[in-house]
Design a protein around this motif. Structure first.
Motif: not given
Length: 439
Positions: A270-272, A293-296, A342-345, A318-319
């Motif tokens: 739903g979110l994605f 975290n995806y958006r960040v 890890m991919l997002l990071r 993130f902040k």
């Protein structure tokens, strides 16, 4: 120049072997938490790394990559995109772990099959403990299922169809699912084929059962990936008849019988897809944390797309960009340190540079099954690929549970396979070349 010698397997000190694999499986013991969490594995690094480094020197290729990460980190600190304490903590752990496991492979003379087999046997021991945990819970024997009296970063995880989600000696079922995923792949192979690799069929059954009993969403993704990769390697048309129905049946069972799985899946989709907006008490917390975290990561990447903001910098981003930064309710800003993936990071912290290197390794070093070659290179490669993909998806810690060890095994396994056709002896000689050792 180092003299090239034919490969000879050498018996090693069993204490050394135990310490190395304890650094992979034991991360639910923390010696102190400030200024950072000091895991048991770090103690192994500090104890063995100086000796190994003195013996083998510095690997040039690894040093080059670490050098770029160091320079980009320092530059981002100067530009205000990063902080020195965060950078020092993550870069130090990242560097020490990759150097340590690189030296481990050198120490064992590139005996990759032996190193991977030891991992399989360790996974069986972990699964056996998990089976004891599950049975003990059903009979109400607390010391048999609650290991908090031994492990200080650990807890019983309630849920699933049987009242408990098995996590064995890991802090969470998710960690069990990611760390045992390569062993689960081999277990499926052993159960589908006449011959077994590394572990017996009974041991394979125990690993497979405990893996399922973790009731981890990440673990179920691992089941699906394992079935798909087995189907691809043994002929997609032939095995798709088994893989697809099995995957559909497993998904439907979990979706209709495990509320945790259903809620997380519905909220994530739903979110994605934009069909659902976050609502406290309705949207699954873990799904929102991943989406947040995806958006960040995307916001941070758009501003620093080439090299990112430096390894360890995601909490700073993130902040700035978190959708939950103004939430008064605790918990929704969790996983800001590792981006929950890890991919997002990698996208956030290393930009195109880090993402391209990692994708290059995944694609270039992959070994598919060759019917003309009866070596186990493809089996090791595909098993580790399942683990790497799961970590890219939901595990953002760069070096938890010996992840660098498996990345390096994946690379060296490809190099071994690449030179295998002329003969096994030639392969081992080339693996001992100064170029691979970085001399």
């Amino acid at each position: 120049m180092t003299e090239l010698k034919p490969y000879q397997s050498q018996a090693k000190n069993p204490v050394l072997v135990v310490l190395i694999y304890l650094s992979i499986f034991i991360n639910s013991i923390v010696f102190f938490k400030e200024p950072f969490e000091f895991y048991f594995g770090y103690l192994v690094y500090l104890f063995l790394l100086p000796v190994l480094m003195f013996r083998y020197g510095i690997n040039r290729q690894l040093f080059f990559i670490l050098g770029i990460l160091f320079i980009t980190g320092i530059l981002n600190i100067l530009m205000g995109n990063h902080t020195f304490p965060l950078f020092l903590k993550v870069f130090t752990g990242f560097s020490l772990s990759y150097l340590f496991y690189h030296y481990v492979i050198l120490e064992f003379d590139f005996d990759l099959e032996k190193l991977f087999t030891w991992y399989l046997k360790g996974s069986f021991i972990v699964a056996l403990i998990g089976l004891v945990q599950f049975i003990s819970f059903q009979f109400g024997f607390t010391p048999g299922y609650d290991y908090s009296w031994i492990l200080n970063k650990w807890g019983v995880v309630r849920g699933g169809n049987f009242g408990i989600r098995v996590n064995s000696i890991f802090g969470e079922p998710t960690y069990l699912a990611s760390t045992l995923s390569a062993a689960f792949f081999v277990s499926l192979y052993n159960l589908f084929r006449k011959e077994s690799f590394g572990i017996s069929k009974i041991q394979s059954v125990i690993i497979a059962i405990v893996y399922i009993l973790s009731f981890s969403g990440l673990g179920q993704t691992g089941v699906f990936l394992a079935l798909i990769l087995l189907a691809v390697n043994f002929g997609l048309v032939r095995y798709i008849i088994i893989a697809v129905p099995a995957g559909i049946i497993l998904f439907n069972f979990l979706y209709n019988n495990v509320n945790e799985f259903k809620d997380r899946y519905d909220s994530t989709v739903g979110l994605f897809t934009g069909r659902e907006q976050f609502k406290i008490g309705k949207t699954h917390g873990s799904s929102f944390i991943l989406y947040n975290n995806y958006r960040v990561a995307l916001k941070n990447f758009s501003s620093n797309f080439l090299f990112g903001t430096g390894i360890g910098s995601h909490p700073v981003a993130f902040k700035k960009y978190s959708l939950a930064r103004d939430f008064k309710i605790k918990g929704f800003n969790s996983n800001s340190a590792d981006a929950n993936s890890m991919l997002l990071r990698l996208i956030s912290e290393t930009g195109l540079f880090g993402v391209c290197i990692f994708l290059f390794i995944l694609l270039k070093c992959y070994v598919s099954r060759d019917a003309l070659n009866d070596s186990h290179h493809w089996l090791i490669s595909n098993a580790i690929l399942v683990m790497i993909l799961l970590n890219l998806f939901r595990q953002g810690h760069y070096f938890l549970n010996g992840f660098p060890f498996f990345v390096l095994l994946y690379i060296y396994n490809f190099l071994s396979y690449k030179h295998l056709l002329p003969g096994q002896e030639e392969t081992q000689v080339k693996l001992h070349s100064p170029e691979l050792k970085g001399e």
